[in-house]
Enzyme design. Structure first.
Site, PDB file in Angstrom:
ATOM      1  N   ARG A   1       0.854  -1.184   0.000  1.00  0.00           N
ATOM      2  CA  ARG A   1       0.000   0.000   0.000  1.00  0.00           C
ATOM      3  C   ARG A   1       0.888   1.232   0.000  1.00  0.00           C
ATOM      4  O   ARG A   1       1.993   1.218   0.568  1.00  0.00           O
ATOM      5  CB  ARG A   1      -0.907   0.024   1.250  1.00  0.00           C
ATOM      6  CG  ARG A   1      -2.071  -0.958   1.198  1.00  0.00           C
ATOM      7  CD  ARG A   1      -3.150  -0.545   0.186  1.00  0.00           C
ATOM      8  NE  ARG A   1      -4.259  -1.483   0.125  1.00  0.00           N
ATOM      9  CZ  ARG A   1      -4.378  -2.462  -0.779  1.00  0.00           C
ATOM     10  NH1 ARG A   1      -3.457  -2.634  -1.705  1.00  0.00           N
ATOM     11  NH2 ARG A   1      -5.437  -3.243  -0.786  1.00  0.00           N
TER      12      ARG A   1
ATOM     13  N   HIS B   1      -1.644   0.729  -9.750  1.00  0.00           N
ATOM     14  CA  HIS B   1      -2.265  -0.242  -8.836  1.00  0.00           C
ATOM     15  C   HIS B   1      -2.873  -1.428  -9.600  1.00  0.00           C
ATOM     16  O   HIS B   1      -4.070  -1.709  -9.504  1.00  0.00           O
ATOM     17  CB  HIS B   1      -3.339   0.454  -7.975  1.00  0.00           C
ATOM     18  CG  HIS B   1      -3.607  -0.271  -6.683  1.00  0.00           C
ATOM     19  ND1 HIS B   1      -3.793   0.364  -5.481  1.00  0.00           N
ATOM     20  CD2 HIS B   1      -3.714  -1.607  -6.411  1.00  0.00           C
ATOM     21  CE1 HIS B   1      -4.008  -0.534  -4.524  1.00  0.00           C
ATOM     22  NE2 HIS B   1      -3.957  -1.740  -5.081  1.00  0.00           N
TER      23      HIS B   1
HETATM   24  N1  LIG Z   1      -1.055  -3.774  -5.304  1.00  0.00           N
HETATM   25  C1  LIG Z   1      -2.003  -4.658  -5.428  1.00  0.00           C
HETATM   26  O1  LIG Z   1      -2.603  -4.745  -6.490  1.00  0.00           O
HETATM   27  C2  LIG Z   1      -2.300  -5.586  -4.283  1.00  0.00           C
HETATM   28  C3  LIG Z   1      -3.039  -6.758  -4.547  1.00  0.00           C
HETATM   29  C4  LIG Z   1      -3.243  -7.653  -3.487  1.00  0.00           C
HETATM   30  C5  LIG Z   1      -2.736  -7.384  -2.218  1.00  0.00           C
HETATM   31  N2  LIG Z   1      -2.051  -6.229  -2.011  1.00  0.00           N
HETATM   32  C6  LIG Z   1      -1.511  -5.928  -0.658  1.00  0.00           C
HETATM   33  O2  LIG Z   1      -0.748  -7.026  -0.211  1.00  0.00           O
HETATM   34  C7  LIG Z   1      -1.002  -7.236   1.166  1.00  0.00           C
HETATM   35  C8  LIG Z   1      -0.577  -8.620   1.586  1.00  0.00           C
HETATM   36  O3  LIG Z   1      -1.403  -9.631   1.036  1.00  0.00           O
HETATM   37  P1  LIG Z   1      -1.351 -11.129   1.616  1.00  0.00           P
HETATM   38  O4  LIG Z   1      -2.511 -11.866   1.093  1.00  0.00           O
HETATM   39  O5  LIG Z   1       0.005 -11.706   1.427  1.00  0.00           O
HETATM   40  O6  LIG Z   1      -1.572 -10.790   3.173  1.00  0.00           O
HETATM   41  P2  LIG Z   1      -1.487 -11.736   4.458  1.00  0.00           P
HETATM   42  O7  LIG Z   1      -1.621 -13.165   4.068  1.00  0.00           O
HETATM   43  O8  LIG Z   1      -2.444 -11.170   5.449  1.00  0.00           O
HETATM   44  O9  LIG Z   1       0.005 -11.536   4.981  1.00  0.00           O
HETATM   45  C9  LIG Z   1       0.479 -10.360   5.531  1.00  0.00           C
HETATM   46  C10 LIG Z   1       1.929 -10.597   5.930  1.00  0.00           C
HETATM   47  O10 LIG Z   1       2.503  -9.377   6.377  1.00  0.00           O
HETATM   48  C11 LIG Z   1       3.161  -9.624   7.608  1.00  0.00           C
HETATM   49  N3  LIG Z   1       3.211  -8.385   8.378  1.00  0.00           N
HETATM   50  C12 LIG Z   1       2.219  -7.551   8.734  1.00  0.00           C
HETATM   51  N4  LIG Z   1       2.710  -6.518   9.431  1.00  0.00           N
HETATM   52  C13 LIG Z   1       4.050  -6.705   9.510  1.00  0.00           C
HETATM   53  C14 LIG Z   1       5.112  -5.979  10.083  1.00  0.00           C
HETATM   54  N5  LIG Z   1       4.932  -4.826  10.740  1.00  0.00           N
HETATM   55  N6  LIG Z   1       6.346  -6.477   9.988  1.00  0.00           N
HETATM   56  C15 LIG Z   1       6.559  -7.640   9.349  1.00  0.00           C
HETATM   57  N7  LIG Z   1       5.615  -8.364   8.752  1.00  0.00           N
HETATM   58  C16 LIG Z   1       4.363  -7.893   8.837  1.00  0.00           C
HETATM   59  C17 LIG Z   1       2.359 -10.691   8.271  1.00  0.00           C
HETATM   60  O11 LIG Z   1       3.127 -11.308   9.277  1.00  0.00           O
HETATM   61  P3  LIG Z   1       2.569 -12.578  10.122  1.00  0.00           P
HETATM   62  O12 LIG Z   1       2.498 -13.705   9.113  1.00  0.00           O
HETATM   63  O13 LIG Z   1       3.593 -12.817  11.140  1.00  0.00           O
HETATM   64  O14 LIG Z   1       1.219 -12.171  10.624  1.00  0.00           O
HETATM   65  C18 LIG Z   1       2.065 -11.593   7.068  1.00  0.00           C
HETATM   66  O15 LIG Z   1       3.157 -12.445   6.829  1.00  0.00           O
HETATM   67  C19 LIG Z   1      -2.486  -6.904   1.281  1.00  0.00           C
HETATM   68  O16 LIG Z   1      -2.882  -6.604   2.602  1.00  0.00           O
HETATM   69  C20 LIG Z   1      -2.626  -5.704   0.363  1.00  0.00           C
HETATM   70  O17 LIG Z   1      -2.330  -4.528   1.093  1.00  0.00           O
HETATM   71  C21 LIG Z   1      -1.811  -5.331  -3.012  1.00  0.00           C
END
Ligand SMILES: NC(=O)c1ccc[n+]([C@@H]2O[C@H](COP(=O)([O-])OP(=O)(O)OC[C@H]3O[C@@H](n4cnc5c(N)ncnc54)[C@H](OP(=O)(O)O)[C@@H]3O)[C@@H](O)[C@H]2O)c1
Length: 313
Positions: free
Chosen positions: A228, A276
């Site tokens: 983000r 995006h």
């Molecule tokens: N640009 C785009 O088009 C697009 C598309 C899809 C998603 N996204 C973004 O990608 C994000 C991630 O997606 P996902 O499905 O992989 O999410 P997810 O499965 O919820 O995983 C989030 C990861 O981030 C880690 N995390 C959160 N806060 C942290 C911090 N302060 N320090 C270190 N690690 C941290 C979490 O750690 P833990 O495992 O230890 O909880 C987890 O491993 C979404 O929330 C969204 O913002 C962007």
């Protein structure tokens, strides 16, 4: 069973049709503003929302779950009228990991093959051959080892890059050096050639990519932000590029979207900008996943992807 869909209007009727096909017994209504066309407007069992609609939840009294039509949910969690006692369920991958793997590989290989440097040389009509680098010599760090981050880290490792991943809690990803815990963030960042940020938006993560953290990367490093926009302190990135500490960035997300026409990023050749699009919601896969979860909930079975409101993702 009643399902109310709220999504940007371009996709709306198609998404209603897909839900109706997947769950033929359901009554599927489309929310436009605060109006639900079709059935009883006040009583959805399930609400599926693709965007931040401030009036969406007024009048809904018997929701069993709210489904985000996205992976990130920061925009929904900040809605003042989001019911606190109804589970909020996000998309998990649903075809986005593959898209984002390709995006990150393209940006990382461009850096690894020095195509960014040759593009700069071309502008100055310079013919100067640089020594090739083996992928094992290039340290790539994936900040956020969730559903998508883990898939990206594995894909980078399969290309031969030396990959590190960082999360809050312990993780194990094949061929990836996994580091966890806030206290070890510096250790994770230290000496990275490429940093890929794929974090969720939480209060803790706002501004996590800043002058102090990015200064820990190796000189000439490249930053890829696909999480983000609020994770990155944009002025700090510009300062580090100007100082030559960073060689470039590939950015898919921004503080203000669409990126304003007068934003300084547009004029910087070292910054690759995309609007995006690194992982877009694919309606067929998203509806199939949500419909499957609705069937499970109706049978009293647990589902994955329930957002932890305290954690913020
Ligand atoms: N640009 C785009 O088009 C697009 C598309 C899809 C998603 N996204 C973004 O990608 C994000 C991630 O997606 P996902 O499905 O992989 O999410 P997810 O499965 O919820 O995983 C989030 C990861 O981030 C880690 N995390 C959160 N806060 C942290 C911090 N302060 N320090 C270190 N690690 C941290 C979490 O750690 P833990 O495992 O230890 O909880 C987890 O491993 C979404 O929330 C969204 O913002 C962007």
């Amino acid at each position: 069973m009643r399902i109310h869909i709220s999504t940007p209007i371009d996709d709306a009727s198609r998404i209603v049709t897909l839900f109706q096909r997947a769950l033929p017994a359901a009554q599927v209504g489309l929310v436009e503003g605060s109006i639900v066309t079709g059935r009883d407007p006040a009583q959805a069992d399930y609400v599926v929302t693709g965007y931040r609609n401030a009036t969406l939840f007024y009048g809904e009294r018997r929701m069993k779950a709210i489904f985000a039509f996205s992976v990130g949910v920061g925009h929904l969690l900040s809605l003042p009228n989001l019911p606190r006692d109804v589970p909020l369920i996000r998309l998990e991958d649903a075809g986005m990991a593959d898209q984002m793997i390709r995006y990150v590989l393209a940006a990382t290989l461009r850096f690894a093959q020095r195509l960014d440097v040759y593009a700069r040389q071309q502008r100055g009509r310079a013919w100067h051959q640089l020594a090739p680098r083996a992928p094992q010599e290039i340290q790539v760090g994936v900040l956020g080892l969730g559903v998508i981050g883990s898939a990206i880290a594995q894909a980078l490792a399969a290309q031969g890059f030396a990959v590190r991943g960082f999360s809050r809690t312990p993780k194990s990803v094949a061929a990836v050096q996994c580091v966890f815990g806030d206290a070890r963030l510096d250790e994770f960042l230290n000496g990275l050639d490429v940093l890929v940020s794929i974090l969720p938006l939480t209060a803790q993560n706002v501004g996590i990519l800043n002058r102090g953290t990015l200064a820990l990367l190796r000189d000439g490093a490249h930053v890829i932000n696909i999480g983000r926009g609020a994770h990155l302190v944009e002025a700090d990135l510009l300062a580090l590029l100007a100082a030559g500490k960073l060689s470039g960035a590939t950015l898919d997300v921004f503080h203000d979207e669409p990126l304003p026409a007068d934003h300084p990023f547009w004029a910087r050749p070292e910054i690759a900008i995309t609007p995006h699009i690194s992982g877009v919601t694919l309606p067929d896969q998203a509806v199939a996943q949500i419909a499957d979860k609705i069937r499970r909930l109706e049978r009293g079975l647990p589902v994955t992807g329930v957002v932890d409101r305290e954690r913020g993702y």
